[in-house]
Motif scaffolding. Structure first.
Motif, short mmCIF file in Angstrom:
data_model
loop_
_atom_site.label_atom_id
_atom_site.label_comp_id
_atom_site.label_asym_id
_atom_site.label_seq_id
_atom_site.Cartn_x
_atom_site.Cartn_y
_atom_site.Cartn_z
N MET A 33 0.89 -1.60 -0.08
CA MET A 33 -0.17 0.45 0.32
C MET A 33 1.08 1.31 -0.07
N GLU A 34 2.20 1.42 0.52
CA GLU A 34 2.85 2.27 1.01
C GLU A 34 3.22 2.37 -0.60
N TYR A 35 4.08 1.68 -1.09
CA TYR A 35 4.68 1.58 -2.51
C TYR A 35 3.46 2.16 -3.38
N LYS A 36 2.46 1.80 -3.02
CA LYS A 36 1.63 2.37 -4.50
C LYS A 36 1.02 3.82 -4.61
N ILE A 37 0.68 3.85 -3.25
CA ILE A 37 0.53 5.30 -2.66
C ILE A 37 1.95 6.33 -2.90
N LYS A 38 3.07 5.85 -2.85
CA LYS A 38 4.24 6.71 -3.35
C LYS A 38 4.47 7.10 -4.79
N HIS A 39 3.76 6.10 -5.28
CA HIS A 39 4.29 6.10 -7.12
C HIS A 39 2.87 6.80 -7.05
N LYS A 40 1.75 6.59 -6.82
CA LYS A 40 0.79 7.31 -7.15
C LYS A 40 1.28 8.89 -7.12
N ILE A 41 1.57 9.79 -6.58
CA ILE A 41 1.97 10.71 -6.04
C ILE A 41 2.89 11.47 -6.88
N ALA A 42 4.00 10.04 -6.98
CA ALA A 42 5.31 10.35 -8.02
C ALA A 42 4.61 10.51 -10.01
N ASN A 43 3.73 9.69 -10.02
CA ASN A 43 2.62 9.60 -11.34
C ASN A 43 2.11 11.24 -11.72
N LYS A 44 1.32 11.60 -10.55
CA LYS A 44 0.69 12.74 -10.23
C LYS A 44 1.74 13.77 -10.52
N ILE A 45 2.77 13.95 -10.10
CA ILE A 45 4.24 15.28 -10.24
C ILE A 45 4.86 15.32 -11.64
N SER A 46 4.87 13.30 -12.18
CA SER A 46 6.00 13.21 -13.09
C SER A 46 5.18 13.96 -14.15
N GLY A 47 3.62 13.56 -14.20
CA GLY A 47 2.22 13.98 -15.14
C GLY A 47 2.08 15.40 -15.31
N LYS A 48 2.37 16.29 -14.76
CA LYS A 48 2.66 17.35 -14.78
C LYS A 48 3.26 17.49 -16.18
N LYS A 49 3.05 19.31 -16.47
CA LYS A 49 4.01 19.71 -17.26
C LYS A 49 4.98 20.80 -17.03
N TRP A 50 6.22 21.02 -17.61
CA TRP A 50 6.87 21.53 -16.14
C TRP A 50 6.26 22.99 -16.06
N TRP A 51 5.73 23.50 -16.63
CA TRP A 51 5.62 24.78 -16.77
C TRP A 51 4.18 25.10 -15.44
N GLN A 52 3.26 24.19 -15.58
CA GLN A 52 2.24 24.22 -14.75
C GLN A 52 2.76 23.89 -13.20
N ILE A 53 4.13 23.50 -12.80
CA ILE A 53 4.75 22.84 -11.97
C ILE A 53 5.49 24.51 -11.35
N LEU A 54 5.84 25.21 -12.17
CA LEU A 54 6.62 26.78 -11.98
C LEU A 54 5.41 27.19 -12.15
N LYS A 55 3.82 27.65 -12.48
CA LYS A 55 3.11 28.39 -12.36
C LYS A 55 2.64 27.93 -10.58
N LYS A 56 2.45 26.73 -10.15
CA LYS A 56 2.17 26.64 -9.31
C LYS A 56 3.47 27.18 -8.25
N ASN A 57 4.42 27.00 -8.21
CA ASN A 57 5.39 27.16 -7.44
C ASN A 57 5.46 28.65 -7.15
N ILE A 58 5.45 29.59 -8.28
CA ILE A 58 5.55 31.25 -8.41
C ILE A 58 4.22 31.89 -7.87
N THR A 59 3.57 30.64 -7.83
CA THR A 59 1.70 31.54 -6.99
C THR A 59 2.08 31.38 -5.54
N ILE A 60 2.82 29.93 -4.95
CA ILE A 60 2.98 29.83 -3.41
C ILE A 60 3.52 31.37 -3.28
#
Length: 80
Positions: A47-74
């Motif tokens: 379960m822990e492995y699945k959760i970690k990979h689910k989170i990693a897939n969500k992050i890696s599924g985003k485009k670089w500009w979506q991550i950058l936009k979120k960081n700038i907004t914060i």
């Protein structure tokens, strides 16, 4: 060529499974764990492995500009 690669992955999986079984047996012996405790521990790890990979897939599924936009907004919100 792909057949050789698939066979190598299959052999690697079998070798890994062999090591995992050995480690589980050693853990069970040295820590006096019952079969049900081992199953519970393995289920928790899965379960822990699945959760970690689910989170990693969500992050890696985003485009670089979506991550950058979120960081700038914060950062902008925190300054005000």
């Amino acid at each position: 060529m792909n057949d050789g690669l698939l066979n190598k992955k299959n052999e690697t999986s079998k070798i890994a499974e062999k090591y995992i079984n050995k480690y589980i047996s050693d853990l069970q012996l040295h820590m006096s764990l019952s079969d049900s405790q081992i199953v519970h521990i393995l289920n928790s790890c899965i379960m822990e492995y699945k959760i970690k990979h689910k989170i990693a897939n969500k992050i890696s599924g985003k485009k670089w500009w979506q991550i950058l936009k979120k960081n700038i907004t914060i950062k902008y919100i925190n300054k005000e």
